[in-house]
Each structure stands twice: as structure tokens, then as C-alpha cells.
Design a protein around this motif. Sequence first.
Motif, mmCIF file in Angstrom:
data_model
loop_
_atom_site.group_PDB
_atom_site.id
_atom_site.type_symbol
_atom_site.label_atom_id
_atom_site.label_comp_id
_atom_site.label_asym_id
_atom_site.label_seq_id
_atom_site.Cartn_x
_atom_site.Cartn_y
_atom_site.Cartn_z
ATOM 1 N N LEU A 97 0.973 11.876 -7.992
ATOM 2 C CA LEU A 97 0.472 10.525 -7.747
ATOM 3 C C LEU A 97 1.181 9.493 -8.626
ATOM 4 O O LEU A 97 1.497 8.385 -8.180
ATOM 5 C CB LEU A 97 -1.038 10.481 -7.981
ATOM 6 N N LYS A 98 1.429 9.832 -9.878
ATOM 7 C CA LYS A 98 2.139 8.908 -10.765
ATOM 8 C C LYS A 98 3.563 8.663 -10.278
ATOM 9 O O LYS A 98 4.072 7.547 -10.358
ATOM 10 C CB LYS A 98 2.156 9.460 -12.190
ATOM 11 N N ALA A 99 4.215 9.714 -9.796
ATOM 12 C CA ALA A 99 5.586 9.562 -9.317
ATOM 13 C C ALA A 99 5.649 8.636 -8.102
ATOM 14 O O ALA A 99 6.662 7.971 -7.878
ATOM 15 C CB ALA A 99 6.165 10.935 -8.958
ATOM 16 N N MET A 100 4.559 8.559 -7.325
ATOM 17 C CA MET A 100 4.534 7.702 -6.143
ATOM 18 C C MET A 100 4.150 6.267 -6.476
ATOM 19 O O MET A 100 4.230 5.390 -5.618
ATOM 20 C CB MET A 100 3.562 8.274 -5.116
ATOM 21 N N GLY A 101 3.708 6.025 -7.718
ATOM 22 C CA GLY A 101 3.379 4.661 -8.125
ATOM 23 C C GLY A 101 1.903 4.354 -8.199
ATOM 24 O O GLY A 101 1.525 3.196 -8.409
ATOM 25 N N PHE A 102 1.039 5.361 -8.050
ATOM 26 C CA PHE A 102 -0.397 5.122 -8.138
ATOM 27 C C PHE A 102 -0.835 4.916 -9.586
ATOM 28 O O PHE A 102 -0.230 5.456 -10.521
ATOM 29 C CB PHE A 102 -1.172 6.308 -7.553
ATOM 30 N N THR A 139 0.833 -1.201 0.000
ATOM 31 C CA THR A 139 0.000 0.000 0.000
ATOM 32 C C THR A 139 0.870 1.253 0.000
ATOM 33 O O THR A 139 2.026 1.222 0.402
ATOM 34 C CB THR A 139 -0.925 0.022 1.224
ATOM 35 N N ILE A 140 0.267 2.349 -0.463
ATOM 36 C CA ILE A 140 0.931 3.651 -0.486
ATOM 37 C C ILE A 140 0.020 4.649 0.208
ATOM 38 O O ILE A 140 -1.203 4.609 0.047
ATOM 39 C CB ILE A 140 1.226 4.116 -1.924
ATOM 40 N N THR A 141 0.605 5.532 0.979
ATOM 41 C CA THR A 141 -0.172 6.553 1.692
ATOM 42 C C THR A 141 -0.546 7.687 0.738
ATOM 43 O O THR A 141 0.311 8.237 0.044
ATOM 44 C CB THR A 141 0.627 7.109 2.879
ATOM 45 N N LEU A 142 -1.827 8.011 0.696
ATOM 46 C CA LEU A 142 -2.300 9.074 -0.187
ATOM 47 C C LEU A 142 -1.765 10.428 0.284
ATOM 48 O O LEU A 142 -1.942 10.793 1.443
ATOM 49 C CB LEU A 142 -3.824 9.099 -0.211
#
Length: 233
Positions: A134-139, A115-118
Amino acid sequence: MTLSEFIGKFKSKMLWGNLLAMAGVIAVLLIGFKFAIDVYTHHGESITIPNLVHRSFDSASATADHMGLTLQVSDTGYVRTLPPGCILEQFPAAGEQVKAGHVIYVTINATQSPTITLPDVIDNCSLREAMARLKAMGFKLGPPQFIPGEKDWVYGILVNGRHVVYGDKISVDAQLIIQVGNGMRNASDSVDFVDPDFQEDDGGDIDEFEEVTEPEHEQPAEPAHGDESGSIE
């Protein structure tokens, strides 16, 4: 005891027999110890490590046990296209020669997606900024959903039809739908949204004016003519 008596004791057969017996015992112990070490470490024996990558952990563990090796999990990873629990990496690599009892360290695929924190993007940035972050974080992002509001401003984020907020833990496999303003005041409005600071008051003054026309030109009056008849004496 005289010197001759002391030297004579070294000529005793019993003394030399005892010394030889002690030397023999020590030699036997050394040979036995070396043999035991060779047996324990399987001296001269080697096992070729099999390829365990992409196999399930249970299957790989059974193979390792059968070959006299030990399997141990050292880390977990995540590959979306592979089943949970399968082996992603191994060390030593396949084909290397090791002795029986050697430990093979493996990395297995996680049973759940990470999971990734929003981040704080809702009502805090434009659509372009939110998508880039968001894309840079992998979403994973789906097509944005346009709603009434200030044009290109982010008002919310949906995951599986549910609103999420800053700080929520979201699976990397989930698709995010960004709710962004379309520049209209409401859903039925076809007029572009106008910033309230620049809106006119409802009771604003209306300029009233009266059309002024050019006055008509007066026709010049004709001169009066006197009586042309006269008396004759």
C-alpha cells in the motif's frame, strides 16, 4: 509582318508605358503584402512572458489577455498544499521573449484529489506485506487496528470508519486503517490464538494413573525360646 515591322513595335512608347505600369503595380503589391505581413506578425515587437506559476487560472488568464497573449491548459496535476485551479507549470517559461498572440501552455492543479484502486490485500496477506504494498502505491496508512484472529493476518481495511474492499477507488488523501489479527480467539481472551489443527478435542482422554508406593519391609520374627527349667532326680 516583316522583321523590320516586328522590331519597330518594340520602339512603341505605348508598349513601354504599359510595361512600366505593370511593373509599378507589381512593386506596389509586393510592398503592400510585406507591410501587411509585418503588421500581422508584429514584426520587431516582443513581449516578455510573465511568471504565472502558483497564480489562479482566472488571474493568469486576465494578465495574459492584457499583454496580448493566450493561455491554454495542456495538463493537470495535483499538489495537496496548493489550491485547486492554480497553475503548477507553464511553457514557455517566465522571462522568455515572444510575439503578441503567442500561446502559453499551463498545467493546473486538479480540483479533486486523484484516486488509487485498492489492491487485493484483504484476507490475502500478512500485515507486513499489506503495508509495503500500500505504501508503494502511495496510500497513507494510520496505526493498525488489532482484532481477534490469526496473528498478523489482514482481515479488513477502514477508510473514515467505513469498510472498503478490493477494487474501490480511494483518494490519495484518505488514511487507511488496516484491521489485523492479534492472535486471540475473542476480545476477552488473554490466551494466544492456537491454530485449530493443533487444538485438543473437548472429549479427549485423560490419563489416569495410581500412585504406586514401595511396600513396607516386614520386621524379622524373633526366634522362639524353649523352657529353661528341668527335673532333678
